[in-house]
Design a protein around this motif. Structure first.
Motif, PDB file in Angstrom:
ATOM      1  N   GLY A 211      43.107  33.396  41.182  1.00  0.00           N
ATOM      2  CA  GLY A 211      41.666  33.674  40.929  1.00  0.00           C
ATOM      3  C   GLY A 211      40.809  32.053  41.590  1.00  0.00           C
ATOM      4  O   GLY A 211      39.633  31.932  41.245  1.00  0.00           O
ATOM      5  N   ARG A 212      41.508  31.099  41.250  1.00  0.00           N
ATOM      6  CA  ARG A 212      41.056  29.688  41.878  1.00  0.00           C
ATOM      7  C   ARG A 212      41.786  28.738  42.427  1.00  0.00           C
ATOM      8  O   ARG A 212      43.416  28.979  41.951  1.00  0.00           O
ATOM      9  N   ARG A 213      41.831  27.913  43.774  1.00  0.00           N
ATOM     10  CA  ARG A 213      42.623  27.026  43.810  1.00  0.00           C
ATOM     11  C   ARG A 213      43.259  25.892  42.997  1.00  0.00           C
ATOM     12  O   ARG A 213      42.715  25.932  42.172  1.00  0.00           O
ATOM     13  N   GLY A 214      44.923  26.089  43.220  1.00  0.00           N
ATOM     14  CA  GLY A 214      45.566  25.078  41.980  1.00  0.00           C
ATOM     15  C   GLY A 214      45.621  25.545  40.416  1.00  0.00           C
ATOM     16  O   GLY A 214      46.316  25.639  39.137  1.00  0.00           O
ATOM     17  N   LEU A 215      46.019  27.247  40.618  1.00  0.00           N
ATOM     18  CA  LEU A 215      46.231  27.853  39.749  1.00  0.00           C
ATOM     19  C   LEU A 215      47.083  29.313  40.321  1.00  0.00           C
ATOM     20  O   LEU A 215      46.015  30.240  40.678  1.00  0.00           O
ATOM     21  N   GLU A 216      48.062  28.962  40.001  1.00  0.00           N
ATOM     22  CA  GLU A 216      49.127  30.950  40.263  1.00  0.00           C
ATOM     23  C   GLU A 216      49.898  31.406  39.126  1.00  0.00           C
ATOM     24  O   GLU A 216      49.931  31.196  37.920  1.00  0.00           O
ATOM     25  N   ILE A 217      49.511  32.760  38.760  1.00  0.00           N
ATOM     26  CA  ILE A 217      49.853  33.720  38.016  1.00  0.00           C
ATOM     27  C   ILE A 217      51.294  34.021  38.564  1.00  0.00           C
ATOM     28  O   ILE A 217      52.101  34.748  39.765  1.00  0.00           O
ATOM     29  N   GLU A 218      51.721  34.470  37.198  1.00  0.00           N
ATOM     30  CA  GLU A 218      53.549  34.793  37.580  1.00  0.00           C
ATOM     31  C   GLU A 218      53.666  35.674  36.873  1.00  0.00           C
ATOM     32  O   GLU A 218      53.403  36.274  36.113  1.00  0.00           O
ATOM     33  N   MET A 219      53.678  37.715  37.623  1.00  0.00           N
ATOM     34  CA  MET A 219      54.429  38.381  37.076  1.00  0.00           C
ATOM     35  C   MET A 219      55.269  39.406  38.355  1.00  0.00           C
ATOM     36  O   MET A 219      55.428  39.060  38.988  1.00  0.00           O
ATOM     37  N   SER A 220      56.011  40.474  37.218  1.00  0.00           N
ATOM     38  CA  SER A 220      56.743  41.028  38.285  1.00  0.00           C
ATOM     39  C   SER A 220      56.081  42.191  39.385  1.00  0.00           C
ATOM     40  O   SER A 220      54.524  42.188  39.125  1.00  0.00           O
ATOM     41  N   ALA A 221      56.564  42.654  40.692  1.00  0.00           N
ATOM     42  CA  ALA A 221      55.740  43.417  41.235  1.00  0.00           C
ATOM     43  C   ALA A 221      55.720  44.557  40.622  1.00  0.00           C
ATOM     44  O   ALA A 221      54.720  45.433  41.188  1.00  0.00           O
ATOM     45  N   ALA A 222      56.253  44.965  39.718  1.00  0.00           N
ATOM     46  CA  ALA A 222      55.866  46.077  39.155  1.00  0.00           C
ATOM     47  C   ALA A 222      54.733  46.517  38.381  1.00  0.00           C
ATOM     48  O   ALA A 222      53.396  46.902  38.024  1.00  0.00           O
ATOM     49  N   ASP A 223      54.309  44.877  37.154  1.00  0.00           N
ATOM     50  CA  ASP A 223      53.645  45.205  36.781  1.00  0.00           C
ATOM     51  C   ASP A 223      52.210  44.297  37.975  1.00  0.00           C
ATOM     52  O   ASP A 223      51.075  45.236  37.112  1.00  0.00           O
ATOM     53  N   LEU A 224      52.181  43.735  39.032  1.00  0.00           N
ATOM     54  CA  LEU A 224      50.837  43.349  40.075  1.00  0.00           C
ATOM     55  C   LEU A 224      50.789  45.230  40.035  1.00  0.00           C
ATOM     56  O   LEU A 224      50.077  44.785  40.673  1.00  0.00           O
ATOM     57  N   GLN A 225      51.746  45.946  41.157  1.00  0.00           N
ATOM     58  CA  GLN A 225      51.237  47.703  40.615  1.00  0.00           C
ATOM     59  C   GLN A 225      50.552  47.923  39.809  1.00  0.00           C
ATOM     60  O   GLN A 225      49.897  48.586  40.571  1.00  0.00           O
ATOM     61  N   GLN A 226      50.845  48.135  38.325  1.00  0.00           N
ATOM     62  CA  GLN A 226      49.694  48.941  37.463  1.00  0.00           C
ATOM     63  C   GLN A 226      49.046  48.354  37.186  1.00  0.00           C
ATOM     64  O   GLN A 226      48.255  49.131  37.673  1.00  0.00           O
ATOM     65  N   LEU A 227      48.625  47.030  37.572  1.00  0.00           N
ATOM     66  CA  LEU A 227      47.414  46.419  37.285  1.00  0.00           C
ATOM     67  C   LEU A 227      46.297  46.227  38.861  1.00  0.00           C
ATOM     68  O   LEU A 227      45.138  47.116  38.312  1.00  0.00           O
ATOM     69  N   THR A 228      47.774  47.038  39.864  1.00  0.00           N
ATOM     70  CA  THR A 228      45.765  46.628  41.215  1.00  0.00           C
ATOM     71  C   THR A 228      46.267  48.717  42.001  1.00  0.00           C
ATOM     72  O   THR A 228      45.529  48.770  43.013  1.00  0.00           O
ATOM     73  N   SER A 229      47.247  49.091  41.390  1.00  0.00           N
ATOM     74  CA  SER A 229      47.183  50.707  42.401  1.00  0.00           C
ATOM     75  C   SER A 229      47.799  50.428  43.280  1.00  0.00           C
ATOM     76  O   SER A 229      47.566  51.270  44.138  1.00  0.00           O
ATOM     77  N   ALA A 230      48.927  49.133  43.596  1.00  0.00           N
ATOM     78  CA  ALA A 230      49.230  48.720  44.584  1.00  0.00           C
ATOM     79  C   ALA A 230      50.524  49.833  45.499  1.00  0.00           C
ATOM     80  O   ALA A 230      51.037  50.853  44.843  1.00  0.00           O
TER      81      ALA A 230
END
Length: 157
Positions: free
Chosen positions: A131-150
């Motif tokens: 959500g900002r330059r200089g900050l990355e979040i690491e998570m599983s693809a499954a969790d990304l899918q759960q959070l975004t309905s991707a």
């Protein structure tokens, strides 16, 4: 704490934050993150926004490795529309609530259709903007899918 981090925290998702010093002269934000965090550029993903049928008020999100590019025909097919164009940066910022270079697929102002390149499934975890330059979040693809309905599709090239 950014809206992306708040979304992960609220959902109880396992994540790690990685901070690095963003250099103002850098314009390839994802590649900068991969280099400074010493990560494979195929594992660090960038968030790109597209306009459905060219309409800057109808946006969707594409998440692809920083080592490649977004295939516009492929994401249009995945979204079941005739064509997409890259979203205007101002429209992307207004819609997401983030600035270019810090747009996260997580915690956007409103949930948009989201397509993640299927190569994400090859890694135990992914890195993406928190959500900002200089900050990355690491998570599983499954969790990304759960959070975004991707959905996952071959949208990178």
């Amino acid at each position: 704490m950014t809206p992306a981090v708040q979304a992960a925290k609220k959902a109880g998702i396992a994540y790690k934050l990685h901070e690095y010093e963003h250099h103002a002269e850098s314009t390839s934000y994802g590649e900068e993150a991969a280099r400074l965090l010493n990560q494979d550029p195929g594992r660090v993903f960038k968030t790109l926004m597209v306009a459905l049928e060219g309409d800057q008020k109808r946006l969707a999100v594409g998440v692809v490795p920083v080592s490649g590019q977004l295939n516009l025909k492929a994401i249009a097919a995945a979204l079941k529309v005739k064509k997409v164009l890259m979203a205007d940066p101002a429209a992307a910022e207004r819609s997401s609530g983030y600035i270019v270079g810090g747009i996260s697929p997580l915690g956007q102002k409103r949930r948009l259709p989201t397509v993640v390149d299927e190569t994400a499934l090859a890694y135990p975890t992914l890195y993406m903007s928190a959500g900002r330059r200089g900050l990355e979040i690491e998570m599983s693809a499954a969790d990304l899918q759960q959070l975004t309905s991707a959905i996952f599709a071959p949208i990178g090239r």
